[in-house]
Design a protein around this motif. Structure first.
Motif, mmCIF file in Angstrom:
data_model
loop_
_atom_site.group_PDB
_atom_site.id
_atom_site.type_symbol
_atom_site.label_atom_id
_atom_site.label_comp_id
_atom_site.label_asym_id
_atom_site.label_seq_id
_atom_site.Cartn_x
_atom_site.Cartn_y
_atom_site.Cartn_z
ATOM 1 N N GLU A 1 -10.640 -0.061 -32.788
ATOM 2 C CA GLU A 1 -10.744 -1.432 -32.514
ATOM 3 C C GLU A 1 -9.549 -1.607 -31.643
ATOM 4 O O GLU A 1 -8.346 -1.173 -31.598
ATOM 5 C CB GLU A 1 -10.490 -2.320 -33.661
ATOM 6 N N VAL A 2 -10.009 -2.323 -30.512
ATOM 7 C CA VAL A 2 -8.930 -2.452 -29.470
ATOM 8 C C VAL A 2 -8.033 -3.770 -29.714
ATOM 9 O O VAL A 2 -8.464 -4.601 -30.326
ATOM 10 C CB VAL A 2 -9.653 -2.782 -27.995
ATOM 11 N N GLN A 3 -6.804 -3.386 -29.613
ATOM 12 C CA GLN A 3 -5.865 -4.632 -29.838
ATOM 13 C C GLN A 3 -4.959 -4.793 -28.674
ATOM 14 O O GLN A 3 -4.550 -3.747 -27.899
ATOM 15 C CB GLN A 3 -4.963 -4.167 -31.075
ATOM 16 N N LEU A 4 -4.597 -5.821 -28.281
ATOM 17 C CA LEU A 4 -3.681 -6.243 -27.341
ATOM 18 C C LEU A 4 -2.477 -7.172 -28.068
ATOM 19 O O LEU A 4 -3.000 -8.184 -28.496
ATOM 20 C CB LEU A 4 -4.305 -7.132 -26.167
ATOM 21 N N VAL A 5 -1.178 -6.850 -28.017
ATOM 22 C CA VAL A 5 -0.278 -7.637 -28.689
ATOM 23 C C VAL A 5 0.984 -7.938 -27.605
ATOM 24 O O VAL A 5 1.355 -7.113 -27.140
ATOM 25 C CB VAL A 5 0.301 -6.594 -29.902
ATOM 26 N N GLU A 6 0.996 -9.250 -27.585
ATOM 27 C CA GLU A 6 2.050 -9.809 -26.643
ATOM 28 C C GLU A 6 3.333 -10.119 -27.210
ATOM 29 O O GLU A 6 3.449 -10.102 -28.470
ATOM 30 C CB GLU A 6 1.586 -10.933 -25.993
ATOM 31 N N SER A 7 4.331 -9.839 -26.635
ATOM 32 C CA SER A 7 5.829 -10.389 -27.042
ATOM 33 C C SER A 7 6.503 -10.768 -25.477
ATOM 34 O O SER A 7 5.980 -10.449 -24.668
ATOM 35 C CB SER A 7 6.436 -9.333 -27.758
ATOM 36 N N ASP A 114 -15.446 -14.137 -19.499
ATOM 37 C CA ASP A 114 -16.100 -12.610 -19.931
ATOM 38 C C ASP A 114 -15.105 -11.318 -19.735
ATOM 39 O O ASP A 114 -15.616 -10.343 -19.736
ATOM 40 C CB ASP A 114 -17.023 -12.218 -18.429
ATOM 41 N N MET A 115 -13.784 -11.642 -20.347
ATOM 42 C CA MET A 115 -13.044 -10.559 -20.530
ATOM 43 C C MET A 115 -13.441 -9.783 -21.631
ATOM 44 O O MET A 115 -14.061 -10.515 -22.858
ATOM 45 C CB MET A 115 -11.396 -11.107 -20.340
ATOM 46 N N ASN A 116 -13.069 -8.724 -21.577
ATOM 47 C CA ASN A 116 -13.405 -7.685 -22.784
ATOM 48 C C ASN A 116 -12.622 -7.897 -23.802
ATOM 49 O O ASN A 116 -13.211 -7.867 -25.239
ATOM 50 C CB ASN A 116 -13.588 -6.147 -22.633
ATOM 51 N N TYR A 117 -11.215 -8.037 -23.675
ATOM 52 C CA TYR A 117 -10.387 -8.166 -24.722
ATOM 53 C C TYR A 117 -9.304 -9.091 -24.635
ATOM 54 O O TYR A 117 -9.030 -8.981 -23.298
ATOM 55 C CB TYR A 117 -9.968 -6.605 -25.174
#
Length: 128
Positions: A1-7, A114-117
């Motif tokens: 599972e793709v995850q993007l985590v900002e900080s 339409d962004m993927n993640y």
């Protein structure tokens, strides 16, 4: 599972700086574009900046040129957005986004549909 985590978001005075980070995990794409959108209260989400995994080509919205710098550390799977000279109008939730194309057009055209993640966002507040 793709995850993007900002900080890295927070409260800063006008003229100050912040560095946003986005750690990406769970994907094996070799060709992609990753970057930042932002959404201010009552406004539509807009593309701020992005960087290509292929050649490192970068894009900046006019509002970001000369003040923001995007960079990536492939070893850490992390993308950064260094924001200097912050203005009250920069106040927004900043979202990290990844697109499986290797072009910047979706960021340029604010084509966030339409962004993927997506990451969940990090709030940037700039006081005057």
């Amino acid at each position: 599972e793709v995850q993007l985590v900002e900080s890295g978001g927070g409260l800063v005075q006008a003229g100050g700086s912040l560095r946003l980070s986005c750690v990406a995990s769970g994907f094996i794409l070799e060709r992609y574009t990753i970057g930042w959108f932002r959404q201010a209260p009552g406004k539509e989400r807009e593309g701020v900046s992005c960087i290509s995994s292929i050649d490192g080509h970068t894009y900046y919205a006019d509002s970001a040129k000369g003040r923001f710098t995007i960079s990536s550390d492939n070893a850490k799977n992390t993308v950064y957005l260094q924001m200097n000279g912050l203005k009250p109008e920069d106040r927004a939730v900043y979202y990290c986004a990844l697109d499986s194309s290797s072009t910047s057009w979706k960021f340029r055209a604010n084509y966030y549909y339409d962004m993927n993640y997506w990451g969940k966002g990090t709030l940037v507040t700039v006081s005057s």
